[in-house]
Write a protein that holds these residues in place. Structure first.
Motif, PDB file in Angstrom:
ATOM      1  N   ASP A  45       0.786  -1.238   0.000  1.00 28.21           N
ATOM      2  CA  ASP A  45       0.000   0.000   0.000  1.00 28.21           C
ATOM      3  C   ASP A  45       0.814   1.283   0.000  1.00 28.21           C
ATOM      4  OD1 ASP A  45      -2.381  -1.467   0.106  1.00 28.21           O
ATOM      5  OD2 ASP A  45      -2.242  -1.643   2.293  1.00 28.21           O
ATOM      6  N   ASP A  46       2.067   1.247   0.427  1.00 24.29           N
ATOM      7  CA  ASP A  46       2.795   2.481   0.704  1.00 24.29           C
ATOM      8  C   ASP A  46       3.733   2.940  -0.411  1.00 24.29           C
ATOM      9  OD1 ASP A  46       1.522   2.629   3.117  1.00 24.29           O
ATOM     10  OD2 ASP A  46       3.172   1.797   4.280  1.00 24.29           O
ATOM     11  N   PHE A  47       3.644   2.351  -1.575  1.00 21.17           N
ATOM     12  CA  PHE A  47       4.510   2.757  -2.675  1.00 21.17           C
ATOM     13  C   PHE A  47       4.061   4.095  -3.264  1.00 21.17           C
ATOM     14  CE2 PHE A  47       5.148  -1.905  -2.869  1.00 21.17           C
ATOM     15  CZ  PHE A  47       6.535  -1.926  -2.772  1.00 21.17           C
ATOM     16  N   GLU A  48       5.036   4.894  -3.683  1.00 23.13           N
ATOM     17  CA  GLU A  48       4.768   6.144  -4.383  1.00 23.13           C
ATOM     18  C   GLU A  48       5.040   6.025  -5.877  1.00 23.13           C
ATOM     19  OE1 GLU A  48       3.346   9.045  -3.284  1.00 23.13           O
ATOM     20  OE2 GLU A  48       2.888   7.786  -1.570  1.00 23.13           O
ATOM     21  N   SER A  49       5.482   4.863  -6.318  1.00 25.84           N
ATOM     22  CA  SER A  49       5.642   4.558  -7.736  1.00 25.84           C
ATOM     23  C   SER A  49       5.655   3.041  -7.866  1.00 25.84           C
ATOM     24  CB  SER A  49       6.944   5.150  -8.298  1.00 25.84           C
ATOM     25  OG  SER A  49       8.074   4.549  -7.684  1.00 25.84           O
ATOM     26  N   ILE A  50       5.474   2.558  -9.078  1.00 23.51           N
ATOM     27  CA  ILE A  50       5.469   1.111  -9.287  1.00 23.51           C
ATOM     28  C   ILE A  50       6.879   0.554  -9.270  1.00 23.51           C
ATOM     29  CG2 ILE A  50       4.933  -0.702 -10.967  1.00 23.51           C
ATOM     30  CD1 ILE A  50       2.545   0.947 -11.851  1.00 23.51           C
ATOM     31  N   ALA A  51       7.818   1.261  -9.875  1.00 16.47           N
ATOM     32  CA  ALA A  51       9.202   0.784  -9.979  1.00 16.47           C
ATOM     33  C   ALA A  51      10.148   1.801  -9.370  1.00 16.47           C
ATOM     34  CB  ALA A  51       9.557   0.536 -11.436  1.00 16.47           C
ATOM     35  N   PRO A  52      10.793   1.499  -8.238  1.00 18.35           N
ATOM     36  CA  PRO A  52      11.750   2.437  -7.640  1.00 18.35           C
ATOM     37  C   PRO A  52      12.867   2.791  -8.612  1.00 18.35           C
ATOM     38  CG  PRO A  52      11.240   0.656  -6.114  1.00 18.35           C
ATOM     39  CD  PRO A  52      10.628   0.285  -7.436  1.00 18.35           C
ATOM     40  N   ALA A  53      13.283   4.055  -8.592  1.00 17.89           N
ATOM     41  CA  ALA A  53      14.289   4.533  -9.538  1.00 17.89           C
ATOM     42  C   ALA A  53      15.613   4.867  -8.857  1.00 17.89           C
ATOM     43  CB  ALA A  53      13.760   5.776 -10.265  1.00 17.89           C
ATOM     44  N   ILE A  54      15.747   4.535  -7.573  1.00 16.95           N
ATOM     45  CA  ILE A  54      16.975   4.859  -6.853  1.00 16.95           C
ATOM     46  C   ILE A  54      18.123   3.977  -7.330  1.00 16.95           C
ATOM     47  CG2 ILE A  54      15.719   5.645  -4.826  1.00 16.95           C
ATOM     48  CD1 ILE A  54      16.443   3.001  -3.454  1.00 16.95           C
ATOM     49  N   MET A 102       5.820  11.893 -10.929  1.00 18.74           N
ATOM     50  CA  MET A 102       4.688  12.042 -10.001  1.00 18.74           C
ATOM     51  C   MET A 102       4.690  10.994  -8.891  1.00 18.74           C
ATOM     52  SD  MET A 102       0.743  11.256 -10.956  1.00 18.74           S
ATOM     53  CE  MET A 102       1.180   9.511 -11.119  1.00 18.74           C
ATOM     54  N   LYS A 103       4.519  11.461  -7.667  1.00 16.06           N
ATOM     55  CA  LYS A 103       4.245  10.564  -6.553  1.00 16.06           C
ATOM     56  C   LYS A 103       2.759  10.188  -6.585  1.00 16.06           C
ATOM     57  CE  LYS A 103       5.850  11.528  -2.493  1.00 16.06           C
ATOM     58  NZ  LYS A 103       6.094  12.324  -1.274  1.00 16.06           N
ATOM     59  N   HIS A 104       2.472   8.940  -6.250  1.00 17.71           N
ATOM     60  CA  HIS A 104       1.085   8.495  -6.270  1.00 17.71           C
ATOM     61  C   HIS A 104       0.214   9.281  -5.295  1.00 17.71           C
ATOM     62  CE1 HIS A 104       2.054   4.267  -8.100  1.00 17.71           C
ATOM     63  NE2 HIS A 104       2.258   5.264  -8.932  1.00 17.71           N
ATOM     64  N   GLY A 105       0.831   9.827  -4.252  1.00 17.87           N
ATOM     65  CA  GLY A 105       0.069  10.601  -3.279  1.00 17.87           C
ATOM     66  C   GLY A 105      -0.623  11.797  -3.892  1.00 17.87           C
ATOM     67  N   ILE A 106      -0.019  12.425  -4.904  1.00 18.53           N
ATOM     68  CA  ILE A 106      -0.640  13.571  -5.566  1.00 18.53           C
ATOM     69  C   ILE A 106      -1.898  13.124  -6.294  1.00 18.53           C
ATOM     70  CG2 ILE A 106      -0.329  15.317  -7.351  1.00 18.53           C
ATOM     71  CD1 ILE A 106       2.645  15.369  -6.655  1.00 18.53           C
ATOM     72  N   GLY A 152       9.412  15.867  -9.354  1.00 18.16           N
ATOM     73  CA  GLY A 152      10.256  15.075 -10.234  1.00 18.16           C
ATOM     74  C   GLY A 152      11.719  15.236  -9.881  1.00 18.16           C
ATOM     75  N   PRO A 153      12.591  14.445 -10.514  1.00 15.36           N
ATOM     76  CA  PRO A 153      14.012  14.444 -10.173  1.00 15.36           C
ATOM     77  C   PRO A 153      14.832  15.441 -10.975  1.00 15.36           C
ATOM     78  CG  PRO A 153      13.550  12.684 -11.715  1.00 15.36           C
ATOM     79  CD  PRO A 153      12.233  13.366 -11.449  1.00 15.36           C
ATOM     80  N   GLY A 154      16.034  15.708 -10.477  1.00 15.69           N
ATOM     81  CA  GLY A 154      17.044  16.397 -11.252  1.00 15.69           C
ATOM     82  C   GLY A 154      16.929  17.906 -11.307  1.00 15.69           C
ATOM     83  N   ASP A 155      17.686  18.465 -12.244  1.00 16.17           N
ATOM     84  CA  ASP A 155      17.805  19.904 -12.456  1.00 16.17           C
ATOM     85  C   ASP A 155      16.634  20.380 -13.331  1.00 16.17           C
ATOM     86  OD1 ASP A 155      18.527  22.493 -13.181  1.00 16.17           O
ATOM     87  OD2 ASP A 155      20.620  21.986 -13.570  1.00 16.17           O
TER      88      ASP A 155
END
Length: 368
Positions: free
Chosen positions: A66-75, A179-183, A219-222
């Motif tokens: 339930d607590d994921f903010e995306s389907i596939a972690p990108a770290i 996008m985080k799923h929370g939004i 989102g990530p980055g510059d």
């Protein structure tokens, strides 16, 4: 299984490996949150980064659906003082070790994360690599010094095609920069008819969807690596109410003539105090960003600063002086973190209604 984290300044941390045994490099950052590690590791804004968590025990309640903010972690990697081997929670489905093995992400535990955090706070974010204990330090350092940090993180994590999240209320186009799923969840709870759009959507494409409002996601980055977003923002502001979060906030600033700059080590945590300059109220906020809107660059633009960070005085919120558009640097959807700023989604809904009541052709100068 011994593993090492090597920083570009020559600092070496030796610890125990967990998760995948793959070697990965990335920008090493730290997060001060005491809870919510699953939301943190699945936040697309960490794309390509190695996350250090300052709280000493991580993984004690496991991983759940339930607590994921995306389907596939990108770290790129995960650094902790202690990784729990036997999580205990009624929602637990697997351990950190099992999850990272499944997602092919390396982790390292048993190192002094306080020392690592001090190094980052003193010198700023550094490139680093999680690698086998057998790797020669000199070889890794040469590789790190030759490594160029990626500038395509937004394209990596954004949806490739638009898709709906249907509702019967206001139509909102949510531009996905990571996008985080929370939004999306907050918009769904307000019965919005949401269309999630890719990061390269154009202003004419948005206008053809006839939205009541547009959200610019985190989102990530510059932000300067996403120049196509600036033309899109200029093409819709004044025509549709707009709300930006985190990277969306920075892109909005750039589109209106302000500037952004990289921070020494950024804001990453769930207890950052922010003051609303209009009301004087302080909210504890969830944050994750390494760039900020340069304060002096607001002068001469049509932007007004609405929120500031209490800890360092950096800009945390903006509004347009002519158009119905506002942004915040922090995360009102939290996930994880306090929900003090959740009211901003309601404010966005009120802005949409105010514009609709004035008529679609009089979008300018609408105040809440």
């Amino acid at each position: 299984m011994k593993r090492q984290l090597i920083l570009e300044d020559g600092t070496v941390f030796v610890g125990e490996g967990f998760g995948s045994d793959i070697e990965r490099s990335g920008e090493v950052v730290f997060n001060t949150g005491m809870t919510g590690y699953q939301e943190i590791l699945s936040d697309p804004s960490y794309c390509g980064q190695i996350i250090t968590l300052t709280y000493p025990l991580i993984g004690n309640y496991g991983i759940n659906r339930d607590d994921f903010e995306s389907i596939a972690p990108a770290i790129s990697g995960f650094v902790v003082k202690e990784a729990a081997d036997f999580p205990s929670n009624w929602r637990n489905e697997m351990s950190l070790d099992e999850f990272f093995k499944e997602k092919n992400i390396p982790g390292i535990s048993g190192i002094d994360t306080r020392k690592l955090t001090r190094i980052i706070r003193k010198h700023g974010t550094l490139r680093g690599m999680i690698c086998s204990i057998e790797r020669a330090e000199e070889d890794v350092l040469q590789q790190l010094k030759a490594t160029v940090l990626p500038n395509d993180q937004v394209k990596r994590v954004s949806t490739k095609t638009a898709y709906p999240s249907p509702g019967r209320g206001r139509r909102v186009v949510l531009v996905d920069y990571g996008m985080k799923h929370g939004i999306l969840r907050e918009l769904n709870e307000r019965d919005c008819d949401v269309i999630v759009a890719p990061c390269n959507i154009t202003a004419p494409e948005i206008l053809s969807l006839h939205p009541d409002g547009v959200m610019l996601s985190n989102g990530p980055g510059d932000p300067k690596d996403v120049p196509e977003a600036l033309e899109m923002i200029r093409g819709i502001q004044g025509k549709i109410p707009m709300f930006g979060i985190c990277l969306g906030h920075q892109l909005f600033a750039l589109a209106n003539g302000a500037n952004t700059e990289k921070m020494k080590f950024g804001h990453r945590g769930s207890n950052h105090p922010v003051r609303d300059l209009q009301t004087g109220k302080v909210a504890l906020t969830s944050q994750n960003h390494g760039y900020t809107v340069a304060e002096g660059s607001i002068n001469g633009t049509d932007l007004k600063v609405t929120h500031i960070a209490i800890n360092d005085g950096t800009i945390e919120g903006l509004k347009h002086n002519k158009y119905p558009a506002f942004t915040v640097q922090y995360h009102p959807e939290a996930s994880p973190g306090p929900e003090d700023a959740n009211y901003l989604f309601d404010q966005f809904m009120q802005m949409i209604e105010a514009v609709k009541s004035e008529g679609e052709t009089t979008c300018q100068n609408v105040e809440i």
